[in-house]
Structure formats: C-alpha cells, structure tokens
Design an enzyme around this catalytic site. Structure first.
Site, PDB file in Angstrom:
ATOM      1  N   ASP A  13     -27.871   5.961 -49.249  1.00 51.36           N
ATOM      2  CA  ASP A  13     -26.713   5.341 -49.890  1.00 51.36           C
ATOM      3  C   ASP A  13     -27.087   4.338 -50.979  1.00 51.36           C
ATOM      4  O   ASP A  13     -26.372   3.359 -51.212  1.00 51.36           O
ATOM      5  CB  ASP A  13     -25.808   4.665 -48.840  1.00 51.36           C
ATOM      6  CG  ASP A  13     -25.370   5.633 -47.765  1.00 51.36           C
ATOM      7  OD1 ASP A  13     -25.180   6.817 -48.088  1.00 51.36           O
ATOM      8  OD2 ASP A  13     -25.240   5.204 -46.607  1.00 51.36           O
ATOM      9  N   LYS A  16     -27.624   7.329 -55.229  1.00 52.43           N
ATOM     10  CA  LYS A  16     -28.302   8.497 -55.821  1.00 52.43           C
ATOM     11  C   LYS A  16     -27.318   9.384 -56.577  1.00 52.43           C
ATOM     12  O   LYS A  16     -27.626   9.886 -57.661  1.00 52.43           O
ATOM     13  CB  LYS A  16     -28.984   9.326 -54.708  1.00 52.43           C
ATOM     14  CG  LYS A  16     -30.083   8.576 -53.974  1.00 52.43           C
ATOM     15  CD  LYS A  16     -30.654   9.400 -52.827  1.00 52.43           C
ATOM     16  CE  LYS A  16     -29.702   9.602 -51.675  1.00 52.43           C
ATOM     17  NZ  LYS A  16     -29.302   8.388 -50.944  1.00 52.43           N
ATOM     18  N   GLY A  40     -23.801  11.928 -48.303  1.00 51.57           N
ATOM     19  CA  GLY A  40     -22.515  11.699 -48.959  1.00 51.57           C
ATOM     20  C   GLY A  40     -22.814  11.029 -50.274  1.00 51.57           C
ATOM     21  O   GLY A  40     -23.209   9.867 -50.302  1.00 51.57           O
ATOM     22  N   HIS A  41     -22.703  11.779 -51.360  1.00 46.54           N
ATOM     23  CA  HIS A  41     -23.049  11.252 -52.684  1.00 46.54           C
ATOM     24  C   HIS A  41     -21.770  11.070 -53.500  1.00 46.54           C
ATOM     25  O   HIS A  41     -21.049  12.036 -53.753  1.00 46.54           O
ATOM     26  CB  HIS A  41     -24.038  12.192 -53.390  1.00 46.54           C
ATOM     27  CG  HIS A  41     -25.354  12.307 -52.665  1.00 46.54           C
ATOM     28  ND1 HIS A  41     -26.362  13.152 -53.056  1.00 46.54           N
ATOM     29  CD2 HIS A  41     -25.832  11.652 -51.567  1.00 46.54           C
ATOM     30  CE1 HIS A  41     -27.391  13.011 -52.228  1.00 46.54           C
ATOM     31  NE2 HIS A  41     -27.095  12.119 -51.319  1.00 46.54           N
ATOM     32  N   THR A  42     -21.516   9.829 -53.890  1.00 40.06           N
ATOM     33  CA  THR A  42     -20.251   9.494 -54.555  1.00 40.06           C
ATOM     34  C   THR A  42     -20.402   9.494 -56.062  1.00 40.06           C
ATOM     35  O   THR A  42     -21.341   8.907 -56.601  1.00 40.06           O
ATOM     36  CB  THR A  42     -19.785   8.099 -54.099  1.00 40.06           C
ATOM     37  OG1 THR A  42     -19.918   8.028 -52.688  1.00 40.06           O
ATOM     38  CG2 THR A  42     -18.348   7.838 -54.509  1.00 40.06           C
ATOM     39  N   THR A 131     -25.028  11.482 -37.856  1.00 44.27           N
ATOM     40  CA  THR A 131     -23.734  11.776 -38.483  1.00 44.27           C
ATOM     41  C   THR A 131     -22.979  12.849 -37.692  1.00 44.27           C
ATOM     42  O   THR A 131     -21.852  13.173 -38.029  1.00 44.27           O
ATOM     43  CB  THR A 131     -23.944  12.268 -39.923  1.00 44.27           C
ATOM     44  OG1 THR A 131     -24.756  13.441 -39.880  1.00 44.27           O
ATOM     45  CG2 THR A 131     -24.627  11.212 -40.790  1.00 44.27           C
ATOM     46  N   GLN A 226     -30.562  11.157 -48.333  1.00 42.75           N
ATOM     47  CA  GLN A 226     -31.044  10.102 -47.422  1.00 42.75           C
ATOM     48  C   GLN A 226     -32.002   9.162 -48.179  1.00 42.75           C
ATOM     49  O   GLN A 226     -31.861   9.015 -49.379  1.00 42.75           O
ATOM     50  CB  GLN A 226     -31.712  10.704 -46.164  1.00 42.75           C
ATOM     51  CG  GLN A 226     -30.740  11.391 -45.208  1.00 42.75           C
ATOM     52  CD  GLN A 226     -30.355  12.797 -45.608  1.00 42.75           C
ATOM     53  OE1 GLN A 226     -31.201  13.652 -45.844  1.00 42.75           O
ATOM     54  NE2 GLN A 226     -29.063  13.067 -45.677  1.00 42.75           N
ATOM     55  N   THR A 241     -33.726  10.641 -39.948  1.00 41.40           N
ATOM     56  CA  THR A 241     -33.110  11.954 -40.007  1.00 41.40           C
ATOM     57  C   THR A 241     -34.194  12.994 -39.720  1.00 41.40           C
ATOM     58  O   THR A 241     -35.346  12.639 -39.446  1.00 41.40           O
ATOM     59  CB  THR A 241     -32.395  12.168 -41.363  1.00 41.40           C
ATOM     60  OG1 THR A 241     -31.615  13.371 -41.264  1.00 41.40           O
ATOM     61  CG2 THR A 241     -33.361  12.264 -42.542  1.00 41.40           C
TER      62      THR A 241
HETATM   63  P1  GDP Z   1     -25.792   7.907 -52.280  1.00 41.48           P
HETATM   64  O1  GDP Z   1     -25.653   8.499 -50.929  1.00 41.48           O
HETATM   65  O2  GDP Z   1     -27.146   7.354 -52.529  1.00 41.48           O
HETATM   66  O3  GDP Z   1     -25.343   8.829 -53.372  1.00 41.48           O
HETATM   67  O4  GDP Z   1     -24.790   6.655 -52.322  1.00 41.48           O
HETATM   68  P2  GDP Z   1     -23.269   6.623 -51.778  1.00 41.48           P
HETATM   69  O5  GDP Z   1     -22.410   7.386 -52.706  1.00 41.48           O
HETATM   70  O6  GDP Z   1     -23.223   6.982 -50.345  1.00 41.48           O
HETATM   71  O7  GDP Z   1     -22.970   5.080 -51.835  1.00 41.48           O
HETATM   72  C1  GDP Z   1     -23.050   4.348 -53.021  1.00 41.48           C
HETATM   73  C2  GDP Z   1     -21.679   3.701 -53.285  1.00 41.48           C
HETATM   74  O8  GDP Z   1     -21.827   2.699 -54.278  1.00 41.48           O
HETATM   75  C3  GDP Z   1     -20.659   4.671 -53.845  1.00 41.48           C
HETATM   76  O9  GDP Z   1     -19.387   4.278 -53.407  1.00 41.48           O
HETATM   77  C4  GDP Z   1     -20.788   4.480 -55.362  1.00 41.48           C
HETATM   78  O10 GDP Z   1     -19.592   4.805 -56.052  1.00 41.48           O
HETATM   79  C5  GDP Z   1     -21.061   3.013 -55.430  1.00 41.48           C
HETATM   80  N1  GDP Z   1     -21.903   2.586 -56.565  1.00 41.48           N
HETATM   81  C6  GDP Z   1     -22.951   3.228 -57.132  1.00 41.48           C
HETATM   82  N2  GDP Z   1     -23.538   2.444 -58.064  1.00 41.48           N
HETATM   83  C7  GDP Z   1     -22.846   1.284 -58.063  1.00 41.48           C
HETATM   84  C8  GDP Z   1     -22.992   0.048 -58.765  1.00 41.48           C
HETATM   85  O11 GDP Z   1     -23.890  -0.132 -59.584  1.00 41.48           O
HETATM   86  N3  GDP Z   1     -22.094  -0.949 -58.468  1.00 41.48           N
HETATM   87  C9  GDP Z   1     -21.101  -0.792 -57.560  1.00 41.48           C
HETATM   88  N4  GDP Z   1     -20.287  -1.819 -57.355  1.00 41.48           N
HETATM   89  N5  GDP Z   1     -20.946   0.364 -56.877  1.00 41.48           N
HETATM   90  C10 GDP Z   1     -21.806   1.371 -57.106  1.00 41.48           C
HETATM   91  P1  IMO Z   2     -27.205   9.888 -48.268  1.00 39.14           P
HETATM   92  O1  IMO Z   2     -27.805  11.119 -48.893  1.00 39.14           O
HETATM   93  C1  IMO Z   2     -27.351   6.984 -45.011  1.00 39.14           C
HETATM   94  C2  IMO Z   2     -28.576   8.431 -41.063  1.00 39.14           C
HETATM   95  C3  IMO Z   2     -27.516   8.456 -39.979  1.00 39.14           C
HETATM   96  C4  IMO Z   2     -28.391   8.197 -38.765  1.00 39.14           C
HETATM   97  C5  IMO Z   2     -29.675   8.942 -39.090  1.00 39.14           C
HETATM   98  C6  IMO Z   2     -29.780  10.319 -38.440  1.00 39.14           C
HETATM   99  O2  IMO Z   2     -25.751   9.750 -48.466  1.00 39.14           O
HETATM  100  O3  IMO Z   2     -27.985   8.672 -48.639  1.00 39.14           O
HETATM  101  P2  IMO Z   2     -28.595  12.642 -38.970  1.00 39.14           P
HETATM  102  O4  IMO Z   2     -27.155  13.038 -38.950  1.00 39.14           O
HETATM  103  O5  IMO Z   2     -29.253  12.835 -40.293  1.00 39.14           O
HETATM  104  O6  IMO Z   2     -29.386  13.261 -37.850  1.00 39.14           O
HETATM  105  O7  IMO Z   2     -28.584  11.064 -38.677  1.00 39.14           O
HETATM  106  O8  IMO Z   2     -29.699   9.085 -40.503  1.00 39.14           O
HETATM  107  N1  IMO Z   2     -28.213   9.153 -42.306  1.00 39.14           N
HETATM  108  C7  IMO Z   2     -27.870   8.555 -43.456  1.00 39.14           C
HETATM  109  N2  IMO Z   2     -27.692   7.256 -43.749  1.00 39.14           N
HETATM  110  N3  IMO Z   2     -27.205   7.899 -45.979  1.00 39.14           N
HETATM  111  C8  IMO Z   2     -27.401   9.212 -45.716  1.00 39.14           C
HETATM  112  O9  IMO Z   2     -27.392  10.160 -46.683  1.00 39.14           O
HETATM  113  C9  IMO Z   2     -27.711   9.593 -44.392  1.00 39.14           C
HETATM  114  N4  IMO Z   2     -27.939  10.779 -43.790  1.00 39.14           N
HETATM  115  C10 IMO Z   2     -28.264  10.496 -42.516  1.00 39.14           C
HETATM  116  O10 IMO Z   2     -26.560   7.468 -40.177  1.00 39.14           O
HETATM  117  O11 IMO Z   2     -28.706   6.826 -38.700  1.00 39.14           O
HETATM  118 MG    MG Z   3     -24.440   8.368 -49.233  1.00 40.38          MG
END
Ligand code: GDP
Ligand code: IMO
Ligand code: MG
Length: 426
Positions: A13, A16, A40-42, A131, A226, A241
């Site tokens: 998170d 990415k 979960g990539h936002t 998850t 991850q 994971t």
């Molecule tokens: P990922 O799994 O690495 O793709 O990250 P996630 O999408 O799970 O979580 C990142 C969150 O931060 C998302 O809600 C993005 O929209 C948000 N985000 C990404 N870059 C920035 C930033 O520079 N500032 C803020 N405030 N939010 C950001």
């Molecule tokens: P992105 O790509 C954050 C964590 C779970 C748990 C552990 C094992 O969005 O960064 P799993 O279901 O993979 O067997 O769970 O890994 N986990 C993540 N935490 N971001 C993720 O993906 C994750 N994918 C798995 O919360 O602690």
């Molecule tokens: Mg994520």
C-alpha cells in the site's frame, strides 16, 4: 524508456498503483508477476477512483497492453468481475489488451474456503490476518504440483480431473479438521466451466510477448504487488504473503531474463503502514498514528481494514535497498505529514543491547527491537499543489534529502496527492 520494475519497499500500500499509472505513459506493456487479488491498487483519474486487484494498473491507458504473468495466482471469478467493472466505466478489456500466461495458477473455491477456515481455526496471536482471498492455499498447491493452471481452461476434461484429484485431499481436511461440508468436484467444475470458456481467448505466451516487445525496442513495466517486508522469504515471516515480492522475482514471475530489468523504482510511503498482524517497530498507537491514518485515509483497498500507522523506518528500508537494488525511489504521500510540529525517522534499532542498522534475521525478532529516532522539524504548508522540488517548504526538502542520504538512492518522484498531476519529477 527502458524496462522497469515498480515495487513496494515496505508492507504494501505504498502507492504503487498511482506510480504505475504515472509511469505507464512511458511503457508499452505492463505486467503483473506475483500475488493475486490480495492486492488493491488505487488509481485516481479526475472524478473517478479505480481499485484494481488483478489487472495491471496500466489498463486505464487505452493504447497499452497488459499481461498477467506465470507468478500470479488468478481468481477467475474476480478477473471476470474486474473486466465487467472496467467495461461499465468505458474501458474494454479485450484479449487484444490483456494476455494471461497459460502457466498462471488459478485460485479455486476450495483455496478460499481453506484460507478462511485456517485463519478462523488459529488462536489470536497466531492469526496472520490474511485477505482471505485464497492466496496461500493456491501457492501451496503450486508448490505441491497439484495446482490448476490457466492453460487448463482450454482442456475441460483435464480441468475436471484435476479438480477431482485436488479435492481428494482438500475434502478430508475441510471435513475432518475444519468441520466443513466437503465440496462436490462436479459442482466446482460447473462453477468454473463458464469462466474457463470466457477467459480462454485471453490465454497466451507472456514470455514471448515480452521478448517480442523488447526486440521491437518497446519497454515493459513490471508491476509489483504487496511489499518487500511481506515477501515469503525476506519479510516478517510468518506474517507475510505467500509470494516473493522483491524485484528479482519480476524475471521469474513474468518469464524473462534478469538482464531485462533495467530500472527498479522502489515505492516508499513517507511514513509506514501495515494491514494484518505482525511486528511493526515504528507503529504509533496514539495521536500521531491516528493523524496519519485519518489524513492519509489509511483503509485497506482490498479488505477495508484500518491500516496500522507509524513513522518512517529507515532500517527496514535499508534492507529493502539491499534486496531490490533500486535505481530510484518514488516517495509517496508526503502531503500527509504536513501540519506536524515534528517528524520522527527511525535510523537504527536497539537489539539485545546493541545498535543495529539492518533488521535482525531471526524469526519474529523485529518484535523485540526498539527504534532509535532522529527528530526533525515538520512543515505547516499544504504541499499538495506543489509541482516542483523548489516549491516545497525547506523542511520537506530536508526530509527528502535525509532519506536519500541514508539510503543512498535518489528520490526522483515525489507524490503529494492521489491524483496523477499531484506529482513532482526530478
Ligand atoms: P498500492 O497498493 O501500493 O497501490 O497502494 P493503495 O492504493 O492500496 O494505497 C495507497 C492510497 O494512497 C490510495 O488511496 C491512493 O489513492 C493514495 N495515494 C497515493 N499517493 C498519494 C499521495 O501522494 N498522497 C495522498 N494523500 N494519497 C496518495
Ligand atoms: P498491495 O499490492 C498490504 C497482507 C495481508 C496479511 C498478509 C497475508 O495492495 O500493496 P494474504 O492474503 O496475502 O495471504 O495475506 O499480507 N497483504 C497486504 N497488505 N497490501 C497488500 O497488497 C497486501 N496483500 C497482502 O493483510 O497481513
Ligand atoms: Mg494496496
């Protein structure tokens, strides 16, 4: 642009998705190489927010092709839902735009049941906090050599017999150990059959796609899921994971040579978060952690769980640099730290009476370290409108420079908000 890997340097998170979406403009193919829909990539584009779990984050760029590599574990039901959701938003995911490796392992209904049952069976502190998407059990079957692969979609008799064989063992475990109804192999097959028919046109040779693109001087972006400290080998085992999340796995998980990986962009959040269980030395279970959680909207993009928050940990990042060898750092969510009087950076740990600069390697030893902090002054300004490095407040610049100096990697991308435009390139 040269081929590049974008990977997470912390516990996932890091942002990415946003960075991949940004760098996709400079790539031709975007490939996922590990993990599954635990990710979960936002991506925020104007008024719309997309959360992608399985399809590479490049899909929003209509002229780009996306690939799902052999190292991914793919839930066919979720993939079909994701294709439909994108279609409802005007993005058509045709077989011309998405290719799935025939070697990609499939998450079956029994993998999800086993993931949930096993977690429920564990007592409090042993729970991993997965998850629940069936990721671990699917990778187990891959390693046990009883997995079902995407290529089996086009051989329905084989698919049926493999499901039957897999359930011989699974049903005993489900029934005897977890007290659950055994699954009927024919029912499972009937559930998968329509998905198999729908997804068969997407099957292809991902390795060849990458080779052909590179031969034509096109570039490939490898999208990590991850983060490094969730890596099955190098992470905080057992709270990890079930795949290798480090950059090196981009080559094995997509089917290309390590020599194809020219640039490695480590995505680093300006503070640290973690979802699920496991040690987290710089966690702040107080008003500082709450501030980051709220200002950063730190909720899991897959499970909606509140993310645990704390200060930037340069010790785990030193290890991430050692493991991934990044050419660049993309520093995200720097805007979230604005408004704090002081900011702390963890530069070392105290462990068994000694000061150490890399994490100790024994299992769960990260739970025993005490962070050593350096405190730096914060900044009051809202930096979310800054578009150049020079516009940033002096203290924000110093924070970035300190990270560069300690990790010895240039911070070439600074993200100051979720939107594409809220980015500084250096
Ligand atoms: P990922 O799994 O690495 O793709 O990250 P996630 O999408 O799970 O979580 C990142 C969150 O931060 C998302 O809600 C993005 O929209 C948000 N985000 C990404 N870059 C920035 C930033 O520079 N500032 C803020 N405030 N939010 C950001
Ligand atoms: P992105 O790509 C954050 C964590 C779970 C748990 C552990 C094992 O969005 O960064 P799993 O279901 O993979 O067997 O769970 O890994 N986990 C993540 N935490 N971001 C993720 O993906 C994750 N994918 C798995 O919360 O602690
Ligand atoms: Mg994520």
């Amino acid at each position: 642009m040269a081929n590049l890997v974008v990977m997470g340097a912390q516990w996932g998170d890091e942002g990415k998705g946003k960075i991949v979406d940004l760098l996709t403009r400079e790539a031709d193919l975007i490939v996922r190489f590990q993990g599954g829909n635990n990710a979960g990539h936002t991506l925020v584009v104007g008024e719309k927010t997309f959360i992608l779990h399985l399809i590479p984050s490049g899909i929003l760029h209509k002229d780009k092709k996306c690939l799902i590599g052999n190292g991914v574990v793919l839930d066919p039901e979720i993939l079909c839902q994701e294709i439909d959701n994108l279609s409802a938003n005007g993005i058509e995911v045709t077989p011309e735009r998405l290719v799935i490796s025939k070697k990609t392992h499939l998450i079956m209904p029994y993998h999800k049941l086993l993931d949930a049952a096993r977690e429920a069976f564990k007592s409090g502190e042993d729970k991993i906090g997965t998850t629940g998407r069936g990721i671990g059990p699917c990778y187990e079957d891959k390693m046990a050599r009883i997995g079902i692969r995407a290529g089996d979609f086009s051989k329905l008799d084989l698919l049926r017999s493999k499901i039957k064989k897999a359930l011989l063992e699974k049903n005993v475990i489900l029934k005897e150990l977890y007290n659950q109804e055994p699954l009927d192999p024919e029912e499972v097959f009937k559930q998968i059959e329509p998905l198999a028919k729908r997804l068969t046109p997407y099957l292809g040779d991902v390795s060849a796609e990458i080779q052909n693109a590179n031969n034509a001087q096109k570039s490939v972006l490898f999208e990590g899921a991850q983060g490094t400290h969730l890596d099955i080998d190098h992470g905080t085992y057992p709270f990890v994971t079930s795949s290798n999340t480090v950059a090196g796995n981009a080559s094995a998980g997509a089917g290309t040579s390590p020599r194809a990986l020219k640039k490695i962009v480590a995505v680093v959040k300006a503070y640290t978060t973690r979802v699920g269980s496991g040690p987290f030395p710089t966690e702040e279970k107080n008003e500082h952690g709450d501030y980051m959680q709220q200002k950063g909207s730190e909720f899991g993009a897959t499970t909606g769980r509140k993310r645990r928050c704390g200060w930037l940990d340069l010790v785990i990042l030193r290890e991430s640099v050692r493991l991934n060898g990044p050419t660049d750092i993309a520093l995200t969510k720097l805007d979230v730290l604005g408004g704090l009087e002081e900011i702390k950076l963890c530069t070392a740990y105290k462990y068994k009476g000694q000061t150490i600069y890399y994490p100790p390697q024994e299992e769960n030893s990260l739970a025993e370290v005490e962070p050593v902090y350096e405190t730096v002054p914060g900044w009051k300004e809202d930096i979310s409108t800054c578009r150049t490095f020079t516009e940033l407040p002096e203290n924000a610049k110093k924070y970035i420079q300190k990270i560069e100096q300690i990790l010895n990697v240039p911070v070439t991308i600074i993200s100051v908000g979720p939107e594409r435009e809220q980015t500084i390139r250096r």
